[in-house]
Write an enzyme that holds these catalytic residues in place. Structure first.
Site, PDB file in Angstrom:
ATOM      1  N   ARG A 149      -4.635  29.008   0.741  1.00  0.00           N
ATOM      2  CA  ARG A 149      -3.842  30.083   0.126  1.00  0.00           C
ATOM      3  C   ARG A 149      -4.488  30.501  -1.191  1.00  0.00           C
ATOM      4  O   ARG A 149      -4.820  29.658  -2.028  1.00  0.00           O
ATOM      5  CB  ARG A 149      -2.406  29.616  -0.115  1.00  0.00           C
ATOM      6  CG  ARG A 149      -1.508  30.668  -0.756  1.00  0.00           C
ATOM      7  CD  ARG A 149      -0.132  30.104  -1.015  1.00  0.00           C
ATOM      8  NE  ARG A 149       0.542  29.781   0.235  1.00  0.00           N
ATOM      9  CZ  ARG A 149       1.410  28.782   0.371  1.00  0.00           C
ATOM     10  NH1 ARG A 149       1.667  27.995  -0.644  1.00  0.00           N
ATOM     11  NH2 ARG A 149       2.001  28.565   1.528  1.00  0.00           N
ATOM     12  N   ARG A 263       9.607  21.182  -8.069  1.00  0.00           N
ATOM     13  CA  ARG A 263       9.422  21.866  -6.795  1.00  0.00           C
ATOM     14  C   ARG A 263       8.638  23.145  -7.063  1.00  0.00           C
ATOM     15  O   ARG A 263       8.286  23.467  -8.192  1.00  0.00           O
ATOM     16  CB  ARG A 263      10.768  22.222  -6.137  1.00  0.00           C
ATOM     17  CG  ARG A 263      11.441  21.139  -5.319  1.00  0.00           C
ATOM     18  CD  ARG A 263      10.617  20.580  -4.173  1.00  0.00           C
ATOM     19  NE  ARG A 263      10.230  21.546  -3.165  1.00  0.00           N
ATOM     20  CZ  ARG A 263      10.885  21.816  -2.061  1.00  0.00           C
ATOM     21  NH1 ARG A 263      12.031  21.223  -1.799  1.00  0.00           N
ATOM     22  NH2 ARG A 263      10.413  22.663  -1.183  1.00  0.00           N
ATOM     23  N   LYS A 264       8.416  23.934  -5.992  1.00  0.00           N
ATOM     24  CA  LYS A 264       7.717  25.204  -6.160  1.00  0.00           C
ATOM     25  C   LYS A 264       8.564  26.154  -6.993  1.00  0.00           C
ATOM     26  O   LYS A 264       9.774  25.980  -7.147  1.00  0.00           O
ATOM     27  CB  LYS A 264       7.395  25.824  -4.807  1.00  0.00           C
ATOM     28  CG  LYS A 264       8.598  26.341  -4.034  1.00  0.00           C
ATOM     29  CD  LYS A 264       8.144  27.004  -2.747  1.00  0.00           C
ATOM     30  CE  LYS A 264       9.336  27.581  -1.976  1.00  0.00           C
ATOM     31  NZ  LYS A 264       8.916  28.250  -0.732  1.00  0.00           N
ATOM     32  N   GLY A 521       9.980  30.643  11.107  1.00  0.00           N
ATOM     33  CA  GLY A 521       9.898  29.621  12.136  1.00  0.00           C
ATOM     34  C   GLY A 521      10.755  28.410  11.915  1.00  0.00           C
ATOM     35  O   GLY A 521      10.953  27.609  12.831  1.00  0.00           O
ATOM     36  N   CYS A 526      10.159  30.833   4.937  1.00  0.00           N
ATOM     37  CA  CYS A 526       8.998  31.548   4.386  1.00  0.00           C
ATOM     38  C   CYS A 526       9.024  33.025   4.788  1.00  0.00           C
ATOM     39  O   CYS A 526       8.479  33.869   4.100  1.00  0.00           O
ATOM     40  CB  CYS A 526       7.705  30.908   4.878  1.00  0.00           C
ATOM     41  SG  CYS A 526       7.470  29.211   4.290  1.00  0.00           S
ATOM     42  N   GLY A 527       9.682  33.325   5.913  1.00  0.00           N
ATOM     43  CA  GLY A 527       9.818  34.713   6.351  1.00  0.00           C
ATOM     44  C   GLY A 527      10.979  35.447   5.699  1.00  0.00           C
ATOM     45  O   GLY A 527      11.223  36.611   6.006  1.00  0.00           O
TER      46      GLY A 527
END
Length: 602
Positions: A149, A263-264, A521, A526-527
């Site tokens: 990424r 975390r992110k 998914g 993430c979508g």
């Protein structure tokens, strides 16, 4: 400070609607009432507001920082290590950034995967620590291969960078491809570990980096994809996002002060009334606002998705000048780094800390980490127009620069191959200025095209056959995460299925306006299914015969823009093979679609 321009407009107060606990609602209601009842000059001082704000009582001992600096790296203190999650233990064993800063990647790249798997420490390097370098091992479906990424502030890339990434994935054959992501950046696939040191050198040579793009780091800073070329923009977001990215990664050398977050963490800077940047789903969002004639930003905090919970960002009741965008970002990040949870990974995002401290308590922690320990209250002079119809960037549109236009093209579910990337680079050079813009909807914009070249560009085979500037209306808002083709966490296949279901639905119904459909998914989202008009979250279910099959939970009602809110579950555990008629009915009943048979009859 890099230069920037502002288009001043008269704007109404911008407060996104969101689901919040009662103390948050009370706090925001009080804030709105104060702003409505008083002119800007009478906005209460920080002390006045803090004295009346509703906030949980927090034990002072809770405000002791949980991390400390040791030999240039930030580590969790010994007295806070009880009950920590496995990822935190891996970080304590060895700081992941040592693989880059101290050259550990070179030794690791010389070892075979078999040898690595026999050593727990090396296995943790490959499966966890390499994510700090932007490398994700696809152990489950593509053993020994990695997704890489990139960082791409504001989604701006060059033809040179695009060609280099194409050259990397081409050597991996069918395993090599690239995706435009929902954070305006590239992900490339098929990478093998022995190639990584050379790839990192190549990235540096073309002005790219993959550092700090995964795990407990700050993700790609998002901005207006039309920054600098939009006739209606409020501010050019590129300088701000460049500054943020340079600060976060220490100019691509690795900023160890920010690599051990709980975390992110996501950040965006808003530059247009269209809110292409989706501020309500970021941990920190900067919204343009003036105060006493000075341009700056109001701040939203805490937006996030997770499998168990998703929340919209809420106002921090804070305004910073344009010059303070990096110091304020640093203060928010340090508050999160110092105080955030490090136990259950489902409760480690920043909003959980805000819940515990209260918005005023969290704000106080940010304020005391500001350079002068002062954080001004939010300004009522928001520059984002609330009643603004979000524009479609597909097709040809005039830029603010006379004689130039930008062309928005559709990249079906964001997937590109090496040859596609080379062609995109060629088009950017031949027709534009050698630049491409990526969007959070996984599409691409070619800016700075001379109007005299538009006709020739639109006749290019790539645009006529594959990446259309005028896609079918239901394809315009189609987004899909990686899915289980590559991602080990994904439960279902997403990209091909999203295209297939949409194509089949298009044959059944006709719509008159875009409907944003997002696929993810797994529950990590993430979508971003919660922001979609219709969202599909992968799950396993059973068919009519009771046999296990791939399915989705369907979400409906997500909104983006100034009246944003997150969608809710409409129907759970629907087998994927049964989706087409359900989606067709949804479009008819809730989005004004009509059956094509009826349309033909009429």
């Amino acid at each position: 400070m890099a230069s920037f321009s502002v288009n001043k407009v008269v704007a109404s107060t911008f407060l996104p609607s969101t689901k919040r606990s009662s103390w948050r609602r009370d706090k925001e209601a009080a804030s709105v009432i104060r702003c409505q009842q008083q002119p800007p000059s009478a906005v209460p001082t920080a002390a006045e507001t803090a004295s009346t704000a509703l906030k949980p009582v927090v034990d002072p001992a809770r405000l002791e920082p949980r991390v400390e600096e040791r030999d240039g790296y930030w580590v969790l203190k010994e007295n806070f290590r009880a009950g920590i999650n496995p990822q935190e233990k891996i970080k304590i064993e060895k700081d992941p950034m040592k693989l880059f800063i101290e050259g550990g990647i070179h030794e690791l790249a010389q070892r075979s995967m078999e040898e690595i798997d026999q050593n727990k420490h090396a296995k943790d390097d490959v499966d966890v620590r390499l994510k700090w370098l932007g490398l994700f091992h696809r152990r489950k479906h593509h053993y020994g291969r990695f997704m890489m990424r990139l960082k791409l502030p504001n989604g701006v890339t060059t033809s040179e960078q695009t060609r280099y990434l194409a050259s990397v994935i081409r050597k991996y054959g069918k395993d090599g491809c690239a995706d435009v992501t929902t954070r305006q950046n590239w992900q490339i696939r098929g990478v093998v570990l022995p190639d990584v040191p050379e790839i990192l050198k190549g990235l540096e040579a073309v002005g790219l980096t993959s550092l700090q793009s995964g795990m407990d780091n700050v993700r790609n800073p998002v901005g207006n994809p039309l920054a600098g070329i939009d006739p209606h923009e409020i501010v050019d977001t590129r300088p701000f996002n460049n500054l943020l990215s340079q600060f976060i990664t220490a100019n691509s050398h690795g900023n160890t002060a920010l690599t051990n977050l709980p975390r992110k963490w996501n950040v965006c800077v808003i530059g247009s009334h269209d809110l292409y940047e989706h501020p309500h789903i970021n941990d920190l969002a900067y919204l343009p606002a003036t105060k006493n004639g000075v341009f700056g930003f109001n701040m939203l905090v805490g937006g996030f998705f997770s499998p168990k919970r998703w929340e919209e960002a809420i106002p921090l009741d804070a305004w910073v000048s344009a010059d303070d965008i990096v110091p304020s970002c640093k203060a928010v990040l340090e508050a999160f780094r110092d105080l955030g949870f490090r136990g259950n990974r489902q409760k480690c995002r920043m909003m959980w800390l805000i819940d515990e401290l209260g918005i005023e308590g969290f704000r106080a922690e940010v304020e005391r980490r500001m350079p002068d320990q002062v954080l001004e209250r939010a300004s009522p002079e928001n520059l984002v127009l609330k009643n603004w119809e979000r524009r479609d960037y597909f097709g040809v549109h005039p830029q603010k620069q006379e004689g130039l236009s930008f062309v928005g093209i559709h990249i079906p579910v964001g997937r590109v191959q090496a040859d596609d990337m080379d062609e995109l680079a060629r088009l950017a050079d031949e027709y534009g200025s050698g630049e491409l813009r990526l969007t959070v909807e996984q599409n691409i914009i070619i800016p700075n095209v001379e109007n005299s070249k538009i006709e020739a560009l639109l006749k290019e085979p790539l645009l006529m056959d594959k990446f259309s500037p005028e896609p079918p209306i239901l394809m315009k808002g189609l987004v899909a995460c990686t899915g289980n083709q590559f991602c080990g966490q994904a439960i279902i296949e997403t990209k091909a299925r999203a295209l297939q279901v949409t194509q089949e639905v298009q044959r059944i119904v006709s719509v008159t306006r875009p409907v944003r459909m997002h696929w993810t998914g797994c529950p990590n989202s993430c979508g971003q299914v919660q922001v979609a008009d219709i969202g599909f979250m992968g799950c396993m279910t059973r068919d009519e015969n009771g046999k296990p099959c791939e399915g989705t939970d369907i979400f409906v009602g997500g909104r983006i823009g100034s009246d944003s809110h997150l969608g809710e579950v409409y129907k759970k555990a629907v087998p994927c093979k049964d989706l087409v008629p359900i989606v067709a009915d949804l479009l008819i009943n809730q989005f004004g679609a009509v059956l094509r048979e009826r349309e033909d009859e009429e």
